[in-house]
Design an enzyme around this catalytic site. Structure first.
Site, PDB file in Angstrom:
ATOM      1  N   HIS A 198       0.803  -1.212  -0.047  1.00  0.00           N
ATOM      2  CA  HIS A 198       0.120  -0.131   0.017  1.00  0.00           C
ATOM      3  C   HIS A 198       0.984   1.171  -0.005  1.00  0.00           C
ATOM      4  CE1 HIS A 198      -4.018  -1.696   1.428  1.00  0.00           C
ATOM      5  NE2 HIS A 198      -3.843  -1.694   0.142  1.00  0.00           N
ATOM      6  N   ASP A 462       1.468 -18.027 -13.005  1.00  0.00           N
ATOM      7  CA  ASP A 462       1.342 -19.651 -13.137  1.00  0.00           C
ATOM      8  C   ASP A 462       1.615 -20.457 -14.255  1.00  0.00           C
ATOM      9  OD1 ASP A 462       1.112 -19.541 -10.127  1.00  0.00           O
ATOM     10  OD2 ASP A 462      -1.027 -19.630 -10.156  1.00  0.00           O
ATOM     11  N   CYS A 509      -4.309 -11.433 -17.709  1.00  0.00           N
ATOM     12  CA  CYS A 509      -4.320 -10.598 -16.160  1.00  0.00           C
ATOM     13  C   CYS A 509      -3.055 -10.670 -15.657  1.00  0.00           C
ATOM     14  CB  CYS A 509      -5.560 -10.645 -15.550  1.00  0.00           C
ATOM     15  SG  CYS A 509      -5.547 -12.510 -15.101  1.00  0.00           S
TER      16      CYS A 509
END
Length: 550
Positions: A198, A462, A509
């Site tokens: 963040h 992945d 993505c």
């Protein structure tokens, strides 16, 4: 020194070393470790009677009130980043958190040590995860702990270097630190953290250069610093020639940023007139704000794991519904693809009692867990469907390896819809349901899956590690992890082609979607939907605007 650039730009200023009360929990390679005034939990215990214990509980609750007041003040000035602090504000009053601290006090720990112990226990759960996004959520927990300990030490909950041009140097920067440091800060350098922390998100939102992963033991208050948030270079007390060189680079970067900013509202259309959709990968509504500021046209991947990770029990259907609703409202009619729960393996949920696994990436995770735990899966699906009336929503299943799993998952969607109809709750019955292609078996049977799915999104992270049998988190073989390997590229091309032949949209993505070196290649393969971290969107758009698809 060389680190990892997490927010692009050149910053030149004086070092201000920020020392944390709470341990960051990890030390990156290097000889130097930042000095810290943190006091570790000690063997000191309270006297064996009720009065000191109750006094410490009162001290703790008073610190909570002061910390909450400081957070509310920061949220008023935080703008788009306010929701990041809102997570901490909720956690301050979380009954499970309060119970953990007070239980430690009743076991004779002073309030300060109780807060430190509870903070490190909860943060430690996140630090054990291999997923970078989840691991960096530990910073949010420590931010709250730092704030409480400062109050218990009789200090102000917020810190600031004051006027000037300062480069903040810290073992780790918490979100509250990043937001509240004031206008005199021109950049950040940290030892711990990453691109999805963040603090990094806030740095990008504020347009401040930031570098992480640097051993900083030799940096002292007042040192002259130059940081390059793109290359990760950090210069301590640079020579006049080096300083002049970076002043030139700073002006060149500022000019380029002004150019990219002019592209924010332009459609991504190639030279041969093909419209490309640029979306963002996010984990919260606050991330949505950062993405829109960079020109995102929606969300190609909303990670739902964080909602499940920072707690000791499963989130209720209402809690999940409010989270998805918040993101869809922030998206304001733009598409939002919600990935169903992707936990297990490197992202365990202790309260589910999942057994440790020798090979977690090939184990009991994601859709495999959801299909075997109907209550868990149906609760999430009902929450997503309820929120679907507030925007343009899509549901995506991770870790699908065979068409039977997709059919089972779709059957659960039908059950969730039936539950909502019976309860008289509105939902969008036409929500598209798609598959994240990240397993070789899914890529090789894309023609079959495409007959059952409304869309595909290729998860290259992945997919690459499974195709090449390379653990992407293993530093010893990091050089073997290569998304440009012909085997990976052939599967990507096959998935895109099968999706188009079956008439369904295909997006990406994974990290490759945000890699500028891959943009033209992916366009020529037929990819028309790219989803990436927000900071990559302007650069990828610029390449698209000067590229052709053929």
């Amino acid at each position: 020194m060389k680190g990892i650039g997490v927010s692009a730009g050149i910053a030149i200023g004086r070092a201000w070393v920020l020392r944390s009360k709470v341990r960051a929990g990890a030390v990156l390679p290097g000889d130097g470790v930042l000095p810290t005034d943190r006091v570790l939990p000690t063997d000191r215990v309270l006297p064996n009677d009720a009065r000191p214990v109750e006094r410490e509980i009162d001290l703790y609750r008073g610190a909570v009130e002061q910390a909450a007041a400081s957070l509310e003040r920061l949220m008023e000035q935080a703008g788009d980043a306010a929701e990041i602090l809102g997570v901490q504000l909720e956690l301050l009053y979380d009954p499970l958190w309060e119970s953990e601290v007070i239980d430690r006090i009743r076991r004779r720990s002073p309030a300060r040590e109780a807060v430190l112990g509870a903070t490190e226990q909860v943060a430690g759960m996140f630090l054990e995860m291999e997923d970078a996004y989840m691991r960096e959520r530990a910073a949010d927990i420590r931010d709250m702990g730092n704030r409480l300990v400062r109050v218990l030490d009789g200090e102000a909950p917020d810190v600031s270097p004051g006027k000037g041009e300062w480069v903040v140097v810290a073992e780790e920067l918490t979100p509250g630190d990043t937001i509240g440091l004031g206008d005199g800060v021109v950049g950040f350098v940290t030892q711990v953290g990453g691109a999805t922390s963040h603090a990094a998100i806030v740095a990008r939102l504020r347009g401040l250069p930031a570098v992480t992963g640097v051993s900083l033991g030799s940096v002292a208050d007042g040192d002259s610093l130059v940081i390059d948030g793109e290359t990760g270079v950090v210069l301590v007390n640079p020579s006049p020639a080096e300083l002049e060189d970076y002043l030139f680079k700073q002006e060149a970067f500022s000019e380029r940023r002004r150019l990219l900013a002019t592209l924010k509202d332009r459609e991504a259309v190639t030279l041969d007139g093909v419209r490309i959709e640029l979306l963002a990968n996010i984990g919260s509504a606050a991330d949505m704000d950062v993405s829109l500021a960079q020109g995102a046209e929606g969300v190609g991947l909303l990670r739902t794991e964080l909602l499940f990770m920072d707690r000791e029990t499963l989130p209720t259907e209402e809690e999940q519904f409010q989270f998805y609703k918040r993101v869809l409202l922030r998206a304001a009619g733009r598409p939002v693809t919600i990935r169903t729960l992707d936990i297990g393996g490197d992202k365990p949920l202790p309260y589910l009692g999942l057994a440790p696994e020798a090979n977690p990436f090939l184990g009991y995770r994601a859709i495999r867990i959801c299909l075997e735990q109907p209550a868990l899966f149906l609760t999430q699906l009902r929450a997503i469907l309820r929120a679907s009336i507030f925007g343009k929503c899509r549901i995506m299943f991770p870790m699908i390896g065979r068409v039977e799993e997709l059919r089972q998952a779709k059957a659960f969607v039908a059950l969730a819809q039936a539950d909502l109809r019976a309860a008289g709750q509105p939902f969008d019955a036409a929500v598209p349901v798609g598959v994240m292609i990240e397993i070789p078996s899914a890529a090789l049977t894309a023609d079959v899956l495409a007959q059952e799915a409304d869309f595909f999104s290729i998860g290259t992270n992945d997919l690459t590690q499974y195709v090449l049998a390379v653990d992407r988190m293993n530093e010893q073989i990091a050089g073997l992890y290569d998304p440009y390997h012909p085997a990976v590229l052939r599967l990507i091309r096959e998935v895109i082609g099968q999706g188009h032949r079956q008439g369904i949209p295909v997006g990406m993505c994974g990290e490759l979607a945000g890699d500028p070196q891959a943009t033209e290649l992916l366009l020529r393969m037929g990819l028309r939907e790219f989803s990436m971290s927000a900071g990559s969107i302007p650069v990828v758009k610029e390449i698209i605007l000067r590229s052709k698809t053929l």
